[in-house]
Design an enzyme around this catalytic site. Structure first.
Site, PDB file in Angstrom:
ATOM      1  N   PHE A   1       7.423  -9.549  47.894  1.00 44.44           N
ATOM      2  CA  PHE A   1       6.318  -9.130  47.015  1.00 44.44           C
ATOM      3  C   PHE A   1       5.292  -8.280  47.781  1.00 44.44           C
ATOM      4  O   PHE A   1       5.187  -7.059  47.567  1.00 44.44           O
ATOM      5  CB  PHE A   1       5.697 -10.403  46.417  1.00 44.44           C
ATOM      6  CG  PHE A   1       4.368 -10.245  45.757  1.00 44.44           C
ATOM      7  CD1 PHE A   1       4.121  -9.213  44.845  1.00 44.44           C
ATOM      8  CD2 PHE A   1       3.337 -11.155  46.019  1.00 44.44           C
ATOM      9  CE1 PHE A   1       2.884  -9.092  44.228  1.00 44.44           C
ATOM     10  CE2 PHE A   1       2.107 -11.046  45.400  1.00 44.44           C
ATOM     11  CZ  PHE A   1       1.873 -10.011  44.516  1.00 44.44           C
TER      12      PHE A   1
ATOM     13  N   LYS B   1      15.877 -10.316  55.392  1.00 43.70           N
ATOM     14  CA  LYS B   1      17.118 -11.085  55.249  1.00 43.70           C
ATOM     15  C   LYS B   1      17.638 -11.048  53.806  1.00 43.70           C
ATOM     16  O   LYS B   1      18.762 -11.444  53.539  1.00 43.70           O
ATOM     17  CB  LYS B   1      16.813 -12.536  55.650  1.00 43.70           C
ATOM     18  CG  LYS B   1      17.994 -13.448  55.741  1.00 43.70           C
ATOM     19  CD  LYS B   1      17.521 -14.836  56.190  1.00 43.70           C
ATOM     20  CE  LYS B   1      18.637 -15.854  56.084  1.00 43.70           C
ATOM     21  NZ  LYS B   1      18.146 -17.206  56.397  1.00 43.70           N
TER      22      LYS B   1
ATOM     23  N   THR C   1      -2.113 -16.900  55.764  1.00 39.28           N
ATOM     24  CA  THR C   1      -2.644 -17.327  54.466  1.00 39.28           C
ATOM     25  C   THR C   1      -3.928 -18.151  54.612  1.00 39.28           C
ATOM     26  O   THR C   1      -4.149 -18.773  55.660  1.00 39.28           O
ATOM     27  CB  THR C   1      -1.570 -18.181  53.747  1.00 39.28           C
ATOM     28  OG1 THR C   1      -2.137 -18.787  52.602  1.00 39.28           O
ATOM     29  CG2 THR C   1      -1.037 -19.305  54.642  1.00 39.28           C
TER      30      THR C   1
ATOM     31  N   GLU D   1      -4.253 -20.848  53.117  1.00 38.51           N
ATOM     32  CA  GLU D   1      -3.861 -22.262  52.940  1.00 38.51           C
ATOM     33  C   GLU D   1      -3.931 -23.044  54.249  1.00 38.51           C
ATOM     34  O   GLU D   1      -3.964 -24.270  54.237  1.00 38.51           O
ATOM     35  CB  GLU D   1      -2.453 -22.367  52.328  1.00 38.51           C
ATOM     36  CG  GLU D   1      -2.362 -21.658  50.994  1.00 38.51           C
ATOM     37  CD  GLU D   1      -1.302 -22.209  50.063  1.00 38.51           C
ATOM     38  OE1 GLU D   1      -0.706 -23.252  50.364  1.00 38.51           O
ATOM     39  OE2 GLU D   1      -1.085 -21.577  49.008  1.00 38.51           O
TER      40      GLU D   1
ATOM     41  N   SER E   1       1.978 -24.652  54.439  1.00 42.40           N
ATOM     42  CA  SER E   1       0.774 -24.262  55.189  1.00 42.40           C
ATOM     43  C   SER E   1       0.842 -24.759  56.631  1.00 42.40           C
ATOM     44  O   SER E   1       0.326 -24.099  57.540  1.00 42.40           O
ATOM     45  CB  SER E   1      -0.497 -24.726  54.480  1.00 42.40           C
ATOM     46  OG  SER E   1      -0.469 -26.100  54.207  1.00 42.40           O
ATOM     47  N   ALA E   2       1.520 -25.910  56.852  1.00 38.06           N
ATOM     48  CA  ALA E   2       1.679 -26.393  58.235  1.00 38.06           C
ATOM     49  C   ALA E   2       2.521 -25.408  59.041  1.00 38.06           C
ATOM     50  O   ALA E   2       2.232 -25.124  60.208  1.00 38.06           O
ATOM     51  CB  ALA E   2       2.328 -27.774  58.235  1.00 38.06           C
TER      52      ALA E   2
HETATM   53  P1  NAD Z   1       7.859 -13.348  49.380  1.00 40.22           P
HETATM   54  O1  NAD Z   1       8.449 -14.711  49.340  1.00 40.22           O
HETATM   55  O2  NAD Z   1       7.712 -12.570  48.126  1.00 40.22           O
HETATM   56  O3  NAD Z   1       8.710 -12.430  50.393  1.00 40.22           O
HETATM   57  C1  NAD Z   1       9.138 -12.888  51.645  1.00 40.22           C
HETATM   58  C2  NAD Z   1      10.147 -11.889  52.194  1.00 40.22           C
HETATM   59  O4  NAD Z   1      10.594 -12.356  53.476  1.00 40.22           O
HETATM   60  C3  NAD Z   1      11.407 -11.733  51.316  1.00 40.22           C
HETATM   61  O5  NAD Z   1      11.722 -10.376  51.176  1.00 40.22           O
HETATM   62  C4  NAD Z   1      12.478 -12.470  52.107  1.00 40.22           C
HETATM   63  O6  NAD Z   1      13.786 -11.956  51.903  1.00 40.22           O
HETATM   64  C5  NAD Z   1      12.007 -12.242  53.538  1.00 40.22           C
HETATM   65  N1  NAD Z   1      12.520 -13.261  54.470  1.00 40.22           N
HETATM   66  C6  NAD Z   1      12.486 -14.612  54.302  1.00 40.22           C
HETATM   67  N2  NAD Z   1      13.057 -15.218  55.358  1.00 40.22           N
HETATM   68  C7  NAD Z   1      13.448 -14.225  56.218  1.00 40.22           C
HETATM   69  C8  NAD Z   1      14.082 -14.208  57.491  1.00 40.22           C
HETATM   70  N3  NAD Z   1      14.448 -15.357  58.099  1.00 40.22           N
HETATM   71  N4  NAD Z   1      14.301 -13.029  58.092  1.00 40.22           N
HETATM   72  C9  NAD Z   1      13.947 -11.861  57.480  1.00 40.22           C
HETATM   73  N5  NAD Z   1      13.366 -11.816  56.280  1.00 40.22           N
HETATM   74  C10 NAD Z   1      13.110 -12.983  55.649  1.00 40.22           C
HETATM   75  O7  NAD Z   1       6.467 -13.521  50.110  1.00 40.22           O
HETATM   76  P2  NAD Z   1       5.061 -12.816  49.834  1.00 40.22           P
HETATM   77  O8  NAD Z   1       4.366 -13.543  48.762  1.00 40.22           O
HETATM   78  O9  NAD Z   1       5.271 -11.357  49.742  1.00 40.22           O
HETATM   79  O10 NAD Z   1       4.315 -13.161  51.209  1.00 40.22           O
HETATM   80  C11 NAD Z   1       4.457 -12.323  52.346  1.00 40.22           C
HETATM   81  C12 NAD Z   1       3.644 -12.897  53.494  1.00 40.22           C
HETATM   82  O11 NAD Z   1       2.270 -12.987  53.108  1.00 40.22           O
HETATM   83  C13 NAD Z   1       4.069 -14.315  53.889  1.00 40.22           C
HETATM   84  O12 NAD Z   1       3.981 -14.408  55.288  1.00 40.22           O
HETATM   85  C14 NAD Z   1       3.034 -15.202  53.213  1.00 40.22           C
HETATM   86  O13 NAD Z   1       2.852 -16.390  53.938  1.00 40.22           O
HETATM   87  C15 NAD Z   1       1.802 -14.326  53.255  1.00 40.22           C
HETATM   88  N6  NAD Z   1       0.807 -14.528  52.175  1.00 40.22           N
HETATM   89  C16 NAD Z   1       1.188 -14.520  50.860  1.00 40.22           C
HETATM   90  C17 NAD Z   1       0.217 -14.643  49.866  1.00 40.22           C
HETATM   91  C18 NAD Z   1       0.573 -14.612  48.398  1.00 40.22           C
HETATM   92  O14 NAD Z   1      -0.289 -14.855  47.554  1.00 40.22           O
HETATM   93  N7  NAD Z   1       1.804 -14.305  48.020  1.00 40.22           N
HETATM   94  C19 NAD Z   1      -1.129 -14.793  50.218  1.00 40.22           C
HETATM   95  C20 NAD Z   1      -1.473 -14.810  51.578  1.00 40.22           C
HETATM   96  C21 NAD Z   1      -0.500 -14.668  52.542  1.00 40.22           C
HETATM   97  O1  DAU Z   2      -3.479 -18.917  48.917  1.00 38.23           O
HETATM   98  C1  DAU Z   2      -2.455 -18.080  49.370  1.00 38.23           C
HETATM   99  C2  DAU Z   2      -1.118 -18.621  48.918  1.00 38.23           C
HETATM  100  O2  DAU Z   2      -1.023 -18.382  47.524  1.00 38.23           O
HETATM  101  C3  DAU Z   2       0.059 -18.009  49.640  1.00 38.23           C
HETATM  102  O3  DAU Z   2       0.002 -18.315  51.007  1.00 38.23           O
HETATM  103  C4  DAU Z   2       1.399 -18.529  49.060  1.00 38.23           C
HETATM  104  O4  DAU Z   2       2.484 -17.873  49.671  1.00 38.23           O
HETATM  105  C5  DAU Z   2       1.395 -18.232  47.566  1.00 38.23           C
HETATM  106  O5  DAU Z   2       2.571 -18.770  46.980  1.00 38.23           O
HETATM  107  C6  DAU Z   2       0.159 -18.825  46.891  1.00 38.23           C
HETATM  108  O6  DAU Z   2       0.223 -20.280  46.908  1.00 38.23           O
HETATM  109  P1  DAU Z   2      -0.207 -21.170  45.633  1.00 38.23           P
HETATM  110  O7  DAU Z   2       0.472 -22.463  45.743  1.00 38.23           O
HETATM  111  O8  DAU Z   2      -1.682 -21.132  45.454  1.00 38.23           O
HETATM  112  O9  DAU Z   2       0.453 -20.242  44.465  1.00 38.23           O
HETATM  113  P2  DAU Z   2       1.260 -20.638  43.130  1.00 38.23           P
HETATM  114  O10 DAU Z   2       1.398 -19.384  42.337  1.00 38.23           O
HETATM  115  O11 DAU Z   2       2.481 -21.430  43.431  1.00 38.23           O
HETATM  116  O12 DAU Z   2       0.239 -21.597  42.384  1.00 38.23           O
HETATM  117  C7  DAU Z   2      -1.083 -21.182  42.025  1.00 38.23           C
HETATM  118  C8  DAU Z   2      -1.788 -22.384  41.414  1.00 38.23           C
HETATM  119  O13 DAU Z   2      -1.178 -22.687  40.166  1.00 38.23           O
HETATM  120  C9  DAU Z   2      -1.677 -23.641  42.253  1.00 38.23           C
HETATM  121  O14 DAU Z   2      -2.885 -24.370  42.136  1.00 38.23           O
HETATM  122  C10 DAU Z   2      -0.540 -24.418  41.600  1.00 38.23           C
HETATM  123  C11 DAU Z   2      -0.634 -24.018  40.150  1.00 38.23           C
HETATM  124  N1  DAU Z   2       0.648 -23.951  39.414  1.00 38.23           N
HETATM  125  C12 DAU Z   2       1.657 -23.223  39.948  1.00 38.23           C
HETATM  126  C13 DAU Z   2       2.871 -23.117  39.304  1.00 38.23           C
HETATM  127  C14 DAU Z   2       4.001 -22.320  39.912  1.00 38.23           C
HETATM  128  C15 DAU Z   2       0.784 -24.594  38.179  1.00 38.23           C
HETATM  129  O15 DAU Z   2      -0.166 -25.226  37.682  1.00 38.23           O
HETATM  130  N2  DAU Z   2       1.984 -24.483  37.547  1.00 38.23           N
HETATM  131  C16 DAU Z   2       3.046 -23.780  38.052  1.00 38.23           C
HETATM  132  O16 DAU Z   2       4.129 -23.747  37.414  1.00 38.23           O
END
Ligand code: NAD
Ligand code: DAU
Length: 357
Positions: A15, A38, A137, A139, A164-165
């Protein structure tokens, strides 16, 4: 062709990674962007169709945990900067399968750090002009009570979920490589992202899809948990800025200054989807279904991004209502993308291409 810089972006088919790849490929035609991914269930080349033929972009399928392969790739492409996003990212999955999270997020980050260190040490200029940027993150800071002020870069780490750990552990390794070996690192901790190309297991894309299809919306607990939402392109802009101008050895928080209770966000989503589909606004509220809470569900996250604003002038560009409407429109207009990324079609297509090389 001789490129000015050779950047390795990990997790570029996911993403946030796909937005970072797109921004870098378009903004810096004189940089070579190597995307190492990957292609797990969360990574998909369909997220990058519009840049896949650009001459400064290339994709390599591989695992960040494979030290030898990563080292060879860095050498082959003369990598001088790493932007590391690859990770397992979904909290609910981490509760079911913590080992995969420890492997990818901790050991994978360690393998990348070690490969960068070892490769850059072989060069005459060493670490000069190099950068290892680790994306983390909010988290890692744990749960914030309602009466406490936002997380700053000085907030103590207090992770609760296996996800988060594992991210906290990887952040510590990155800092250890800076403090022990002087590796030129930078770390950022960002709040919840939303926008196009997010895998539909996360709250916003899952709920948009379910509202469209008249399926239940599983709200965890009472829906009172609070998240701080940021439009993904604003995050990508911050990453570009910090990669180029952030201070080595530092951490920066990135956030939207935009806190929402889950249930209020769900109601706004319902209103927006209903309106855009021409249904009576709010008619889909009947789909809200309260379900058992997520184990260890953090009550509130909120990021103080003042340091980033004061040092580098970054601010979120979009109001949430505007960003959310843009996002809803994108998912409604791209139903075929959704079908494709959940069908595995792109993985099959890529496997065939790859096998022929
Ligand atoms: P995502 O799950 O959408 O994408 C992760 C990508 O990493 C995928 O393309 C997957 O194929 C690749 N991947 C997974 N394991 C792999 C491996 N062993 N080797 C190579 N590639 C691998 O994740 P995202 O939501 O885009 O998050 C990206 C980064 O940002 C992560 O490090 C996440 O912790 C951090 N982050 C995400 C959010 C959020 O809200 N989504 C917020 C803050 C930080
Ligand atoms: O804060 C940053 C993090 O945000 C990133 O590090 C993570 O990769 C990303 O997945 C996201 O984590 P959250 O757990 O906050 O995101 P999620 O979309 O899973 O959930 C958002 C909130 O909504 C959370 O409080 C859980 C709740 N939720 C989530 C899902 C999937 C629901 O109530 N119902 C659901 O079905």
């Amino acid at each position: 062709m001789n490129f000015k810089r050779n950047l390795l972006i990990t997790g570029g088919a996911g993403f946030i990674g796909s937005h970072v790849v797109r921004l870098m490929v378009r903004k810096y035609p004189d940089y070579r962007i190597v995307n190492l991914d990957k292609l797990t269930y969360a990574g998909n080349l369909a997220n990058l169709r519009d840049v896949e033929d650009e001459p400064n972009y290339c994709f390599v399928k591989g695992d960040i945990c494979d030290f030898e392969a990563v080292y060879a790739l860095m050498q082959a492409y003369r990598i001088d900067g790493v932007i590391h996003l690859a990770a397992e990212s979904h909290v609910d999955r981490s509760i079911k399968d913590p080992f995969t999270f420890a492997r990818t997020n901790v050991l994978g980050t360690l393998a990348l750090l070690q490969a960068a260190k070892c490769y850059w040490e072989t060069l005459p200029e060493g670490f000069e002009g190099k950068r290892f940027y680790h994306i983390s993150t909010d988290e890692v800071y744990g749960a914030l009570p309602f009466d406490e002020s936002r997380f700053s870069e000085r907030t103590k780490y207090d992770p609760h979920s296996p996800y988060s750990a594992s991210k906290a552990s990887s952040d510590h390794f990155v800092r250890a490589y800076h403090d022990t070996y002087n590796l030129p690192t930078v770390v950022t901790n960002c709040s919840n992202n939303y926008g196009p190309y997010q895998f539909p297991e996360k709250l916003i894309p899952l709920f948009i899809n379910n509202i469209r299809n008249g399926k239940p919306l599983p709200v965890y607990g009472k829906g009172e948990n609070v998240r701080d939402w940021l439009y993904v392109e604003d995050h990508a802009r911050a990453i570009d800025l910090i990669f180029h101008r952030g201070r080595v050895g530092e951490s920066y928080n990135i956030g939207g200054f935009n806190e929402w209770r889950n249930i209020d966000l769900v109601r706004l989503l319902i209103k927006t989807v209903d309106r855009l589909l021409g249904r009576p606004e709010g008619s889909s509220e009947v789909l809200i279904t309260y379900v058992t809470d997520r184990a260890g569900h953090d009550l509130r996250y909120a990021i103080d991004a003042t340091k980033l604003k004061e040092e580098l002038g970054w601010e979120p560009s979009l109001q949430f209502e505007e960003g959310l409407e843009k996002t809803v429109r994108w998912y409604l207009d791209n139903a075929s993308w959704l079908a494709r990324i959940t069908s595995g079609e792109y993985e099959k297509y890529y496997e065939e291409m790859y096998a022929g090389r």
